[in-house]
Scaffold this motif. Sequence first.
Motif, mmCIF file in Angstrom:
data_model
loop_
_atom_site.group_PDB
_atom_site.id
_atom_site.type_symbol
_atom_site.label_atom_id
_atom_site.label_comp_id
_atom_site.label_asym_id
_atom_site.label_seq_id
_atom_site.Cartn_x
_atom_site.Cartn_y
_atom_site.Cartn_z
ATOM 1 N N ALA A 275 -2.640 21.231 17.267
ATOM 2 C CA ALA A 275 -3.272 20.448 16.208
ATOM 3 C C ALA A 275 -2.640 19.062 16.103
ATOM 4 N N LEU A 276 -1.314 18.986 16.292
ATOM 5 C CA LEU A 276 -0.639 17.691 16.262
ATOM 6 C C LEU A 276 -1.137 16.812 17.398
ATOM 7 N N VAL A 277 -1.234 17.374 18.594
ATOM 8 C CA VAL A 277 -1.739 16.604 19.733
ATOM 9 C C VAL A 277 -3.158 16.117 19.454
ATOM 10 N N ALA A 278 -3.978 16.981 18.889
ATOM 11 C CA ALA A 278 -5.361 16.605 18.576
ATOM 12 C C ALA A 278 -5.403 15.489 17.527
ATOM 13 N N ASP A 279 -4.562 15.611 16.511
ATOM 14 C CA ASP A 279 -4.503 14.569 15.467
ATOM 15 C C ASP A 279 -4.122 13.214 16.069
ATOM 16 N N LEU A 280 -3.110 13.225 16.934
ATOM 17 C CA LEU A 280 -2.650 11.984 17.550
ATOM 18 C C LEU A 280 -3.741 11.380 18.434
ATOM 19 N N ARG A 281 -4.351 12.203 19.252
ATOM 20 C CA ARG A 281 -5.386 11.697 20.148
ATOM 21 C C ARG A 281 -6.603 11.187 19.378
ATOM 22 N N ALA A 282 -6.888 11.806 18.241
ATOM 23 C CA ALA A 282 -8.019 11.361 17.423
ATOM 24 C C ALA A 282 -7.808 9.945 16.905
ATOM 25 N N GLU A 283 -6.547 9.537 16.813
ATOM 26 C CA GLU A 283 -6.212 8.184 16.362
ATOM 27 C C GLU A 283 -5.996 7.231 17.544
ATOM 28 N N GLY A 284 -6.339 7.697 18.747
ATOM 29 C CA GLY A 284 -6.176 6.859 19.928
ATOM 30 C C GLY A 284 -4.763 6.794 20.451
ATOM 31 N N ILE A 285 -3.927 7.747 20.046
ATOM 32 C CA ILE A 285 -2.522 7.770 20.463
ATOM 33 C C ILE A 285 -2.359 8.770 21.601
ATOM 34 N N ALA A 286 -1.814 8.307 22.715
ATOM 35 C CA ALA A 286 -1.573 9.206 23.844
ATOM 36 C C ALA A 286 -0.570 10.271 23.424
ATOM 37 N N ALA A 287 -0.866 11.530 23.712
ATOM 38 C CA ALA A 287 0.030 12.624 23.335
ATOM 39 C C ALA A 287 -0.217 13.815 24.241
ATOM 40 N N ALA A 288 0.847 14.554 24.535
ATOM 41 C CA ALA A 288 0.728 15.735 25.387
ATOM 42 C C ALA A 288 1.783 16.756 24.989
ATOM 43 N N ARG A 289 1.446 18.005 25.144
ATOM 44 C CA ARG A 289 2.391 19.109 24.943
ATOM 45 C C ARG A 289 3.122 19.302 26.268
ATOM 46 N N ILE A 290 4.433 19.038 26.283
ATOM 47 C CA ILE A 290 5.144 18.974 27.562
ATOM 48 C C ILE A 290 6.231 20.025 27.735
ATOM 49 N N GLY A 291 6.478 20.865 26.724
ATOM 50 C CA GLY A 291 7.566 21.829 26.898
ATOM 51 C C GLY A 291 7.776 22.696 25.686
#
Length: 351
Positions: A321-337
């Motif tokens: 959900a955090l990754v989705a929230d960030l991407r919805a604002e145009g912020i690059a984000a990925a779950r990496i570990g």
Amino acid sequence: MYLDPEKTSVRLTETTKAGGCAAKLSPAILDNVLSKLKQPANPNVLVGFDKADDAGVYKISDELAVVQTVDFFTPMVDDPYTFGQVAATNALSDVYAMGGRVISALALVCFPEKEDVAILERIMAGGLSKMIEAGCAVVGGHSIKDAEIKFGYAVTGLIDPRRVLKNSSARVGDALVFTKALGTGVISTAVKRKIADSVWVEAAERSMTTLNKRASEICLTRDVHAMTDVTGFGMIGHAREMALGSDVGLKIFASATPLLAGARACVEAECIPGGLRNNRAFAESCVSVAPDVPEQVLSLLYDPQTAGGLLVSVGAADADALVADLRAEGIAAARIGEVTPRTHPILTIAA
């Protein structure tokens, strides 16, 4: 000759030996020196230099604390205005990494006495543009003569002392989320060697001039336990600090870690900044690497980042959900570990 500040053309990277956060002292040197410095305990110091965190936090009341940080460095891009923007973005990031709100800043200037002052004007104008974007008032500063150009800020912010996002509070079972992408160090080295593709440079500059302000604000709405920004010590160096401070292990998936366009090509072309070598020499004894991790990607995990992204330890149930929230604002984000029980070595790099 005085140059028109709007038309100044100068390759700032030619004026320095190392640029941006790659110019930082080796973490081995800092670790050796800081470990020997002691001062009386102060109950109002919630985060001090002994914590290897992003910024200091001093409690004013039960509801209010100040966040303080300072950051300056040599140019890693050629354009003076862009350099000022990057320096400001980088300095502001430490407050955002703690979950704080910036309020004021002091400029730090080192500039050659005989250099054209139009260059300095453009550097400071670029920095001010980012401070204005951040809502941060520049209230003064200090300057000295220096053979190399250096620029940055001392930044003050405010924070709720009950909601400080330290780098030492990751929990076993958390997921690791990373914003932005790695590679600014090697791309800056390619710029200095005049072999960087314009597409790579544009992507790196866009990353280095993107504030972490909104990303930090979004993280505060989720089950985030620890956070740090990935800068001069590279992903592995800052992950090491998070793991040691939290007494946990961290597993990072190399294939999930975002890389800037051209970053791998720069490594293949041996555009390796000295800071990357220093980071690797200091931290690789703490790292277990799977045999199928590509060497180019492993190198980039040590790459010193300038104005890098946020490494976030968040409850696993909230990570996607955090990754989705960030991407919805145009912020690059990925779950990496993920955060694991303490391991030896303390960091694991999986494919």
